[in-house]
Design an enzyme around this catalytic site. Structure first.
Site, PDB file in Angstrom:
ATOM      1  N   ASP A 201      53.730  28.596 101.124  1.00 37.92           N
ATOM      2  CA  ASP A 201      53.491  27.348 101.846  1.00 37.92           C
ATOM      3  C   ASP A 201      52.701  26.356 100.980  1.00 37.92           C
ATOM      4  OD1 ASP A 201      53.557  26.029 104.520  1.00 37.92           O
ATOM      5  OD2 ASP A 201      51.382  26.104 104.318  1.00 37.92           O
ATOM      6  N   GLU A 243      57.619  26.157  98.803  1.00 39.00           N
ATOM      7  CA  GLU A 243      57.779  24.934  99.580  1.00 39.00           C
ATOM      8  C   GLU A 243      57.041  23.844  98.820  1.00 39.00           C
ATOM      9  OE1 GLU A 243      56.389  22.519 103.454  1.00 39.00           O
ATOM     10  OE2 GLU A 243      55.067  23.853 102.366  1.00 39.00           O
TER      11      GLU A 243
HETATM   12  C1  NOJ Z   1      53.999  23.415 105.682  1.00 33.78           C
HETATM   13  C2  NOJ Z   1      54.611  24.025 106.896  1.00 33.78           C
HETATM   14  O1  NOJ Z   1      56.019  23.960 106.777  1.00 33.78           O
HETATM   15  C3  NOJ Z   1      54.102  23.265 108.103  1.00 33.78           C
HETATM   16  O2  NOJ Z   1      54.762  23.670 109.272  1.00 33.78           O
HETATM   17  C4  NOJ Z   1      52.614  23.438 108.215  1.00 33.78           C
HETATM   18  O3  NOJ Z   1      52.100  22.634 109.242  1.00 33.78           O
HETATM   19  C5  NOJ Z   1      51.915  23.050 106.910  1.00 33.78           C
HETATM   20  N1  NOJ Z   1      52.558  23.579 105.748  1.00 33.78           N
HETATM   21  C6  NOJ Z   1      50.493  23.540 106.911  1.00 33.78           C
HETATM   22  O4  NOJ Z   1      50.483  24.928 106.722  1.00 33.78           O
END
Ligand code: NOJ
Length: 550
Positions: A201, A243
């Site tokens: 993430d 991501e």
């Molecule tokens: C990216 C995630 O896809 C999202 O859903 C989340 O709110 C943020 N990171 C914080 O972890």
């Protein structure tokens, strides 16, 4: 199940335990429910599941606010239930990828609770503190309109702490070697329990560290190599899927020139331009995005998605381009979010038009990369815009026309199932679609089977073919054992297109992989194909004698 570079031709299914299937009747999905649906997933043909965060959490951000990295939220079951699920998945040839959310913890995490006690706490330096509110505290806000700042004062500590996201998600301090060591330990723990990889993430934030000389933030890509090295020591097949919504120039840094950093990354650049192409009916934005992101190190691979659990982020398009996507797919203010995205699910965004839903998914399965399907998209689930922010597209899976869509026997699920309307569970559910040979669910099953029979996509590099029609995208992939051609008509009008599939075109045939509509090249070596509005074709090339071309 795992073969070399398995992730290059995987079909990944993203789901949240919370909203998949509740078996104990408490209104929340659980691991037991996930396990019971493994046969469904195997039947659909997926080869990996990506589980959204399932660790203990106050769940103020869908579980992206963790209080214990080594456990399972008791609402979902126990660590034993996780292992039973992973074993069941692996036995069916399905790998398990999990979210690794380590940019920040929950403010309820024992580390942060201790850190607030002040510099004497062994965890104080695990977070990022300042005595005064930094002047740039209102910059770099991720959720504009909801989040007010990136520095919040903690009364107990008497200091400000840094948080990229909501104020209840304090950022961990990756400049601290103890933090890095702990994160590796977390990865080691879950790989030992059998996961096939991690979706990392918020990677750009994880690696943004203060430059020791200037104090300014700078990406430390070495951290990515450290993660990769460690994970592969522990499990040679495990993958890291980043991501990171960054520009094509920066992408390469995440993969590493020698392919020694992340194996996979979501192609957000392509995703935004794909929606621009779908909105305008023009292939060019998509063709340009393919070209801009085409060259990767041999072990690297894009992950592709249409919609995910967040908003459709259009922040990297120009204002005019974004305006076109908004106008086509989410003109109402309640359909938009954070000034940059659309929060609808795919089916309502495409006005429930089956032709467009198939077109978009045919692109998902044929563009260069590994497709990531979001749960419910295989039956065309809708959204509930009355729910706040991104919650609207996170409603429970619709299994049948029983109460609450067969998701739970509780009187009231904690997340509401879409009750009525075109996308309500009485109309859109798995049970009904399973019985209908023409259903979207059965279309997905067929398209996934065919995707697995075309490994050229995952292993190859696409060539764009000239078709002289601005609405049509034509791609060819060549592999050791074959050559395949894909056509997609982005407009609503039928088009007759003429093109050469390759140099050996005379007498060549294009064998349609999905229907009987084949094509034989004329004496001039050109194919003439009639594509209906939003039509698509999957072809395998064969020479005049029917021998497949490599
Ligand atoms: C990216 C995630 O896809 C999202 O859903 C989340 O709110 C943020 N990171 C914080 O972890």
């Amino acid at each position: 199940m795992i073969s070399d570079r398995w992730y290059k031709n995987a079909v990944i299914y993203c789901c949240a335990i919370e909203t998949f299937l509740d078996t104990d009747g408490d209104g929340v999905g659980d691991f037991e429910g996930m396990s019971r649906r493994l046969d469904y997933l195997q039947g659909l043909g997926v080869t990996a599941v990506w589980l959204m965060p399932f660790q203990p959490s106050p769940r103020r951000d869908h579980g992206y606010d963790i209080t214990d990295y080594y456990g399972v939220d008791p609402r979902y079951g126990s660590l034993g239930d996780f292992v039973a699920f992973t074993h069941g998945a692996n036995a069916r040839g399905i790998g398990v990828i999990m979210d690794l959310v380590v940019n920040h913890t929950s403010d309820q995490h024992p580390w942060f609770r201790s850190a607030r006690e002040g510099p004497d706490s062994p965890f104080h330096d695990w977070y990022v503190w300042a005595d005064r509110k930094p002047p740039d505290a209102e910059k770099g806000i991720v959720f504009p309109g909801v989040q007010k700042t990136t520095w919040t004062r903690d009364a107990r500590a008497g200091k400000y702490y840094f948080h990229r996201f909501y104020e209840f998600q304090p950022d961990l301090n990756f400049a601290n070697p103890e933090v890095r060591t702990e994160i590796l330990k977390i990865m080691g723990f879950w790989t030992q329990l059998g996961v096939a990889g991690f979706r990392l993430d918020a990677v750009p934030f994880v690696i943004a560290l203060p430059d020791p000389e200037t104090g300014k933030e700078k990406p430390d890509y070495e951290l990515l190599r450290e993660f990769r090295e460690f994970v592969q020591w522990r499990s040679g097949n495990a993958v890291l899927l980043a991501e990171a919504n960054v520009t094509p120039g920066e992408n390469m840094r995440y993969f590493g020139d020698d392919g020694d950093r992340m194996q996979m990354m979501f192609n957000f650049h392509l995703n935004q331009h794909l929606f621009l192409a779908l909105a305008t009916g023009e292939a060019k934005p998509l063709a340009d995005a393919i070209t801009a992101t085409r060259d990767l190190p041999a072990t690297a691979q894009w992950a592709l998605h249409l919609r995910n659990h967040d908003e459709l982020d259009l922040g990297r398009l120009t204002e005019a381009e974004r305006g076109k996507v908004f106008a086509a797919f989410g003109p109402e203010p309640e359909a938009q979010l954070y000034g940059r995205g659309i929060r609808r699910r795919l089916a309502p965004m495409l006005h429930g038009d089956r032709r467009r839903i198939e077109l978009a998914n045919s692109l998902l399965f044929t563009l260069p990369g590994t497709p990531v399907l979001r749960y419910g998209d295989e039956i065309g689930m809708g959204d509930d815009l009355s729910l706040p922010e991104r919650e609207c597209a996170r409603t429970p899976m619709q299994w049948s026309d029983l109460e609450h869509g067969g998701f739970t026997r509780a009187r009231k699920p904690t997340k509401p199932v879409i009750p009525e309307g075109v996308y309500g569970y009485r109309h859109v559910n798995v049970a009904a679609q399973r019985r209908d040979p023409e259903s979207l669910l059965n279309w997905f099953e067929r398209i996934i089977r065919m995707r697995k029979e075309v490994p050229e996509i995952g292993l190859g590099r696409p060539r764009l073919l000239r078709v002289d029609d601005p609405a049509v995208l034509a791609m060819r992939y060549d592999g050791d054992a074959g050559s395949v051609v894909f056509l997609h008509n982005l407009s609503d009008r039928a088009r007759e297109i003429s093109f050469r599939a390759g140099p050996k075109a005379a007498g060549e045939s294009l064998v349609n992989l999905l229907s009987e509509d084949h094509s034989v090249a004329g004496d001039d070596g050109r194919h003439v194909v009639l594509l209906e509005g939003y039509g698509y074709r999957w072809f395998r090339r064969a020479d005049a004698d029917g021998v497949m071309l490599a």
